[in-house]
Design a protein around this motif. Sequence first.
Motif, PDB file in Angstrom:
ATOM      1  N   GLY A  62      -5.343   9.965   1.807  1.00 57.36           N
ATOM      2  CA  GLY A  62      -4.611   9.152   2.780  1.00 57.36           C
ATOM      3  C   GLY A  62      -3.870   7.987   2.142  1.00 57.36           C
ATOM      4  N   LEU A  63      -3.857   7.933   0.819  1.00 66.03           N
ATOM      5  CA  LEU A  63      -3.236   6.799   0.127  1.00 66.03           C
ATOM      6  C   LEU A  63      -1.744   6.987  -0.125  1.00 66.03           C
ATOM      7  N   ALA A  64      -1.230   8.186   0.030  1.00 68.28           N
ATOM      8  CA  ALA A  64       0.202   8.408  -0.181  1.00 68.28           C
ATOM      9  C   ALA A  64       1.004   7.502   0.745  1.00 68.28           C
ATOM     10  N   GLY A 124       0.087  10.711 -18.659  1.00 66.81           N
ATOM     11  CA  GLY A 124      -1.115  11.367 -19.147  1.00 66.81           C
ATOM     12  C   GLY A 124      -2.194  11.486 -18.093  1.00 66.81           C
ATOM     13  N   ASP A 125      -3.450  11.386 -18.552  1.00 67.34           N
ATOM     14  CA  ASP A 125      -4.620  11.594 -17.708  1.00 67.34           C
ATOM     15  C   ASP A 125      -5.338  10.277 -17.444  1.00 67.34           C
ATOM     16  N   PHE A 126      -5.723  10.065 -16.183  1.00 66.72           N
ATOM     17  CA  PHE A 126      -6.417   8.835 -15.801  1.00 66.72           C
ATOM     18  C   PHE A 126      -7.708   9.195 -15.078  1.00 66.72           C
ATOM     19  N   ASP A 127      -8.821   9.045 -15.821  1.00 64.95           N
ATOM     20  CA  ASP A 127     -10.139   9.330 -15.270  1.00 64.95           C
ATOM     21  C   ASP A 127     -11.071   8.160 -15.575  1.00 64.95           C
ATOM     22  N   MET A 128     -12.378   8.373 -15.457  1.00 64.30           N
ATOM     23  CA  MET A 128     -13.306   7.257 -15.588  1.00 64.30           C
ATOM     24  C   MET A 128     -13.286   6.618 -16.975  1.00 64.30           C
ATOM     25  N   SER A 129     -12.889   7.348 -17.990  1.00 68.77           N
ATOM     26  CA  SER A 129     -12.891   6.780 -19.334  1.00 68.77           C
ATOM     27  C   SER A 129     -11.795   5.736 -19.538  1.00 68.77           C
ATOM     28  N   VAL A 130     -10.782   5.730 -18.693  1.00 73.36           N
ATOM     29  CA  VAL A 130      -9.700   4.747 -18.818  1.00 73.36           C
ATOM     30  C   VAL A 130      -9.500   3.935 -17.534  1.00 73.36           C
ATOM     31  N   LEU A 141      -5.688   2.170  -8.980  1.00 71.81           N
ATOM     32  CA  LEU A 141      -4.508   1.925  -8.138  1.00 71.81           C
ATOM     33  C   LEU A 141      -4.857   0.978  -6.991  1.00 71.81           C
ATOM     34  N   LEU A 142      -6.016   1.179  -6.379  1.00 74.33           N
ATOM     35  CA  LEU A 142      -6.439   0.296  -5.277  1.00 74.33           C
ATOM     36  C   LEU A 142      -6.654  -1.134  -5.754  1.00 74.33           C
ATOM     37  N   ALA A 143      -7.188  -1.306  -6.955  1.00 67.65           N
ATOM     38  CA  ALA A 143      -7.381  -2.657  -7.494  1.00 67.65           C
ATOM     39  C   ALA A 143      -6.033  -3.360  -7.645  1.00 67.65           C
ATOM     40  N   GLY A 144      -5.022  -2.644  -8.138  1.00 67.24           N
ATOM     41  CA  GLY A 144      -3.687  -3.213  -8.260  1.00 67.24           C
ATOM     42  C   GLY A 144      -3.079  -3.528  -6.908  1.00 67.24           C
ATOM     43  N   ASP A 179      -8.187  11.062 -11.122  1.00 64.60           N
ATOM     44  CA  ASP A 179      -9.401  11.314 -10.352  1.00 64.60           C
ATOM     45  C   ASP A 179      -9.746  10.082  -9.510  1.00 64.60           C
ATOM     46  N   SER A 180     -10.936  10.058  -8.942  1.00 66.47           N
ATOM     47  CA  SER A 180     -11.326   8.949  -8.066  1.00 66.47           C
ATOM     48  C   SER A 180     -11.340   7.614  -8.806  1.00 66.47           C
TER      49      SER A 180
END
Length: 106
Positions: A99-101, A24-30, A68-71, A61-62
């Motif tokens: 550059g995260l790929a 699904g979608d992952f933005d600031m709300s989740v 992802l960075l926290a994980g 989004d950002s």
Amino acid sequence: MTTPIHEISTELGPGGVLTVCLAGDFDMSVAGELSDALVRAARAPGVHRVVVDLRHTAFLDSHGIAGLLAGFEAARREGRGFRVTNAAGMVRQVLEITGLAEVFAG
């Protein structure tokens, strides 16, 4: 703002590989939910590597990137591997532009 439709599921496989499937979608709300789920995965007993499967992720989004960075950072602190797989389309482009790929390919 409405919460986007999303799902986070996990499966522990052989060798302590924990796969986290995002759909699904992952933005600031989740973003908080995503971050918490990935940090928990990285700290879970018996886990040696976290693999985040983005095959069914339509939007990132950002704030999703921050999750992802926290994980990733939690896994590094625990001495565990962290990899993101199956990103496609716009999600893949976001990872490449930031550059995260390459960072998440490990």
